[in-house]
Design an enzyme around this catalytic site. Structure first.
Site, PDB file in Angstrom:
ATOM      1  N   GLU A  24     -17.919 -41.224 -24.031  1.00  0.00           N
ATOM      2  CA  GLU A  24     -17.575 -41.822 -22.725  1.00  0.00           C
ATOM      3  C   GLU A  24     -16.198 -41.335 -22.231  1.00  0.00           C
ATOM      4  O   GLU A  24     -16.067 -40.917 -21.092  1.00  0.00           O
ATOM      5  CB  GLU A  24     -17.607 -43.354 -22.851  1.00  0.00           C
ATOM      6  CG  GLU A  24     -17.075 -44.035 -21.631  1.00  0.00           C
ATOM      7  CD  GLU A  24     -17.961 -45.109 -21.070  1.00  0.00           C
ATOM      8  OE1 GLU A  24     -19.062 -45.350 -21.577  1.00  0.00           O
ATOM      9  OE2 GLU A  24     -17.526 -45.705 -20.084  1.00  0.00           O
ATOM     10  N   ARG A  64     -20.200 -45.670 -13.262  1.00  0.00           N
ATOM     11  CA  ARG A  64     -19.088 -45.014 -13.989  1.00  0.00           C
ATOM     12  C   ARG A  64     -18.930 -43.556 -13.576  1.00  0.00           C
ATOM     13  O   ARG A  64     -18.663 -42.676 -14.404  1.00  0.00           O
ATOM     14  CB  ARG A  64     -19.297 -45.083 -15.504  1.00  0.00           C
ATOM     15  CG  ARG A  64     -19.400 -46.434 -16.075  1.00  0.00           C
ATOM     16  CD  ARG A  64     -18.080 -47.225 -16.015  1.00  0.00           C
ATOM     17  NE  ARG A  64     -18.307 -48.522 -16.588  1.00  0.00           N
ATOM     18  CZ  ARG A  64     -18.801 -49.547 -15.899  1.00  0.00           C
ATOM     19  NH1 ARG A  64     -19.052 -49.432 -14.600  1.00  0.00           N
ATOM     20  NH2 ARG A  64     -19.015 -50.697 -16.480  1.00  0.00           N
ATOM     21  N   SER A 101     -14.851 -48.287 -25.043  1.00  0.00           N
ATOM     22  CA  SER A 101     -16.168 -47.837 -25.529  1.00  0.00           C
ATOM     23  C   SER A 101     -16.142 -46.331 -25.729  1.00  0.00           C
ATOM     24  O   SER A 101     -15.824 -45.597 -24.795  1.00  0.00           O
ATOM     25  CB  SER A 101     -17.259 -48.169 -24.511  1.00  0.00           C
ATOM     26  OG  SER A 101     -17.253 -49.543 -24.268  1.00  0.00           O
TER      27      SER A 101
HETATM   28  C1  LIG Z   1      -9.688 -51.438 -24.508  1.00  0.00           C
HETATM   29  C2  LIG Z   1     -10.291 -50.728 -23.319  1.00  0.00           C
HETATM   30  C3  LIG Z   1     -11.220 -51.365 -22.523  1.00  0.00           C
HETATM   31  C4  LIG Z   1     -11.770 -50.731 -21.403  1.00  0.00           C
HETATM   32  N1  LIG Z   1     -12.682 -51.408 -20.651  1.00  0.00           N
HETATM   33  C5  LIG Z   1     -13.227 -50.814 -19.568  1.00  0.00           C
HETATM   34  C6  LIG Z   1     -14.184 -51.534 -18.761  1.00  0.00           C
HETATM   35  O1  LIG Z   1     -14.500 -52.685 -19.012  1.00  0.00           O
HETATM   36  N2  LIG Z   1     -14.720 -50.890 -17.690  1.00  0.00           N
HETATM   37  C7  LIG Z   1     -14.350 -49.610 -17.363  1.00  0.00           C
HETATM   38  O2  LIG Z   1     -14.879 -49.093 -16.368  1.00  0.00           O
HETATM   39  N3  LIG Z   1     -13.455 -48.920 -18.111  1.00  0.00           N
HETATM   40  C8  LIG Z   1     -12.885 -49.480 -19.195  1.00  0.00           C
HETATM   41  N4  LIG Z   1     -11.982 -48.786 -19.963  1.00  0.00           N
HETATM   42  C9  LIG Z   1     -11.653 -47.388 -19.614  1.00  0.00           C
HETATM   43  C10 LIG Z   1     -10.343 -47.202 -18.815  1.00  0.00           C
HETATM   44  O3  LIG Z   1      -9.499 -48.303 -18.951  1.00  0.00           O
HETATM   45  C11 LIG Z   1     -10.606 -46.942 -17.328  1.00  0.00           C
HETATM   46  O4  LIG Z   1     -11.394 -45.795 -17.182  1.00  0.00           O
HETATM   47  C12 LIG Z   1      -9.311 -46.791 -16.536  1.00  0.00           C
HETATM   48  O5  LIG Z   1      -9.576 -46.762 -15.151  1.00  0.00           O
HETATM   49  C13 LIG Z   1      -8.526 -45.528 -16.908  1.00  0.00           C
HETATM   50  O6  LIG Z   1      -7.267 -45.597 -16.284  1.00  0.00           O
HETATM   51  P1  LIG Z   1      -6.025 -44.760 -16.784  1.00  0.00           P
HETATM   52  O7  LIG Z   1      -4.917 -45.011 -15.800  1.00  0.00           O
HETATM   53  O8  LIG Z   1      -5.713 -45.072 -18.188  1.00  0.00           O
HETATM   54  O9  LIG Z   1      -6.572 -43.263 -16.613  1.00  0.00           O
HETATM   55  P2  LIG Z   1      -6.380 -42.010 -17.565  1.00  0.00           P
HETATM   56  O10 LIG Z   1      -6.976 -42.302 -18.899  1.00  0.00           O
HETATM   57  O11 LIG Z   1      -4.973 -41.551 -17.534  1.00  0.00           O
HETATM   58  O12 LIG Z   1      -7.280 -40.931 -16.818  1.00  0.00           O
HETATM   59  C14 LIG Z   1      -8.695 -41.017 -16.828  1.00  0.00           C
HETATM   60  C15 LIG Z   1      -9.279 -39.873 -15.963  1.00  0.00           C
HETATM   61  O13 LIG Z   1      -8.941 -40.079 -14.601  1.00  0.00           O
HETATM   62  C16 LIG Z   1      -8.174 -38.995 -14.071  1.00  0.00           C
HETATM   63  N5  LIG Z   1      -7.133 -39.602 -13.239  1.00  0.00           N
HETATM   64  C17 LIG Z   1      -6.249 -40.553 -13.634  1.00  0.00           C
HETATM   65  N6  LIG Z   1      -5.475 -40.916 -12.603  1.00  0.00           N
HETATM   66  C18 LIG Z   1      -5.866 -40.202 -11.540  1.00  0.00           C
HETATM   67  C19 LIG Z   1      -5.436 -40.131 -10.179  1.00  0.00           C
HETATM   68  N7  LIG Z   1      -4.433 -40.880  -9.714  1.00  0.00           N
HETATM   69  N8  LIG Z   1      -6.051 -39.250  -9.348  1.00  0.00           N
HETATM   70  C20 LIG Z   1      -7.075 -38.484  -9.808  1.00  0.00           C
HETATM   71  N9  LIG Z   1      -7.521 -38.495 -11.090  1.00  0.00           N
HETATM   72  C21 LIG Z   1      -6.923 -39.347 -11.926  1.00  0.00           C
HETATM   73  C22 LIG Z   1      -7.605 -38.273 -15.290  1.00  0.00           C
HETATM   74  O14 LIG Z   1      -7.393 -36.884 -15.019  1.00  0.00           O
HETATM   75  C23 LIG Z   1      -8.707 -38.484 -16.305  1.00  0.00           C
HETATM   76  O15 LIG Z   1      -9.728 -37.527 -16.110  1.00  0.00           O
HETATM   77  C24 LIG Z   1     -11.390 -49.402 -21.081  1.00  0.00           C
HETATM   78  C25 LIG Z   1     -10.442 -48.747 -21.893  1.00  0.00           C
HETATM   79  C26 LIG Z   1      -9.887 -49.404 -22.994  1.00  0.00           C
HETATM   80  C27 LIG Z   1      -8.844 -48.708 -23.830  1.00  0.00           C
END
Ligand SMILES: Cc1cc2nc3c(=O)[nH]c(=O)nc-3n(C[C@H](O)[C@H](O)[C@H](O)COP(=O)(O)OP(=O)(O)OC[C@H]3O[C@@H](n4cnc5c(N)ncnc54)[C@H](O)[C@@H]3O)c2cc1C
Length: 369
Positions: free
Chosen positions: A352, A176, A254
């Protein structure tokens, strides 16, 4: 901020409500938001931004908003990568190479690849968010991490305004974690490239109850062995049962990391709590299940309204007043939960999701108490 160049489609909006752009549904208004639908727009925007030294706000990258806790007032320029496209770049009998633009929805990508007969991402089904964010925390689930299929990342280095291809080694992946997470708001990922295999008999389904559910799907289709479609469907089912859907009950997955404590402390806790859940780690350390600690502290379904732990999944904090609750409400509830856990077990909990400060800077993982 205005952009006076020829990029007519570059959208810069001021005073933008982001309450619907984060899955925790926290109230948030951002100073300005730049919507990027192609890479050239980023060059254009950054050239203007670099000149605007007088009233320069910091930059913050926001994708699907599923791993962030946004402040009520975000005094930053929010960059939203929304470039779309899935490009096949190479194909052999054994594998395909694809390059995926950052704005593609992650789960839709997983379903698309499996439907095409391109395998490797199926265990990562139903993780919310966009593809560009996936390398940031090296998303993982059910025994697979993003890095297992990744070839390279194309990303823009914001401080030097230069484009780069980062190999898997360059990304410095860990559990992670990655270079993108360790140096926040430094890179903007625009493309993620994968090598996916085409052998439907190669699956990774030994994790938890995935194998049983996948096999049931195979039998329904009168096939002897589960294939990647069955694994994906099994994982979708299991996740839907275990995790609340953010569209129905806002959450960011989480909320606390599983803390790592010394073997001595774990052994001592076992005396008082024989059912304590722990996984051995290197260097005489033990990873403890944070959800179990919260549940044992009597906090399953508890918290401080409107931010409560989920009634079936204590590790997930949910927002019961969507679009009104603020980051402050989360702060109050997380402290309350972490304090009670600390008093009971002398274990500190860390967050997290990404905590976004009012100026767009971010704080990861610091202990909550
Ligand atoms: C119900 C639920 C279940 C989940 N299950 C998992 C799981 O099983 N495993 C897991 O690993 N995660 C899980 N997550 C966490 C999350 O979905 C992941 O971390 C996902 O990759 C975040 O994507 P996002 O587009 O929403 O990013 P955001 O929330 O918009 O951004 C997250 C971070 O990444 C940075 N960022 C975003 N896009 C970019 C880009 N293009 N370039 C550079 N930096 C960037 C942002 O600045 C921020 O710091 C879960 C979340 C939820 C709500």
């Amino acid at each position: 901020m205005t952009i006076n160049d020829s990029s007519a489609t570059l959208l810069v909006s001021n005073s933008v409500d982001l309450a619907h752009s984060n899955t925790m549904a926290l109230s948030c208004v951002a100073d300005s938001v730049v919507t990027l639908t192609n890479e050239a727009q980023l060059d254009d925007f950054m050239a203007t931004y670099a000149e605007d030294v007088e009233h320069q706000l910091s930059l913050f990258v926001l994708s699907g908003g599923s791993n962030v806790l946004l402040p009520a007032a975000l005094n930053a320029v929010v960059l939203q990568p929304k470039m779309r496209g899935i490009h096949l770049t190479a194909q052999t009998d054994d594998y395909v190479d694809i390059e995926v633009m950052a704005g593609e929805n992650w789960h839709d990508l997983v379903v698309h690849t499996v439907n095409q007969g391109w395998y490797g991402l199926e265990n990562l089904a139903l993780i919310p968010g966009l593809t560009g964010a996936a390398p940031v925390q090296n998303i993982g689930a059910y025994g697979v991490q993003l890095e297992d299929c990744l070839q390279y990342v194309r990303a823009y280095h914001l401080p030097t305004q230069t484009w780069h291809h980062l190999s898997v080694a360059d990304c410095q992946f860990d559990y992670r974690d990655s270079i993108f997470k360790r140096t926040p708001n430094t890179w903007l990922i625009s493309r993620v490239a994968f090598r996916l295999h085409t052998d439907p008999t190669h699956i990774l389904a030994s994790y938890g109850d995935v194998q049983t559910v996948a096999q049931r799907y195979a039998e329904q289709q009168e096939r002897e062995q589960a294939n990647p479609h069955d694994v994906m469907q099994a994982i979708i089912d299991i996740r839907q049962q275990k995790l609340p859907d953010p569209k129905q009950l806002p959450n960011c997955g989480s909320f606390f990391q599983n803390p790592i404590i010394g073997q001595d402390q774990f052994t001592a806790l076992q005396t008082s709590y024989p059912a304590i859940v722990g996984y051995p780690m290197p260097d005489a350390m033990v990873k403890v299940a944070a959800g179990w600690l919260i549940e044992q502290a009597g906090l399953k379904g508890g918290g401080i309204a409107p931010i409560m732990t989920h009634k079936h999944q204590a590790l997930v904090l949910t927002n019961h007043t969507p679009y009104q609750a603020t980051q402050e409400d989360v702060e109050t509830a997380q402290r309350y939960i972490a304090n009670i856990v600390y008093e009971k077990f002398a274990i500190q909990l860390s967050r997290e999701p990404v905590w976004v400060n009012a100026d767009g800077s971010i704080g990861y993982a610091e202990h909550v108490v």
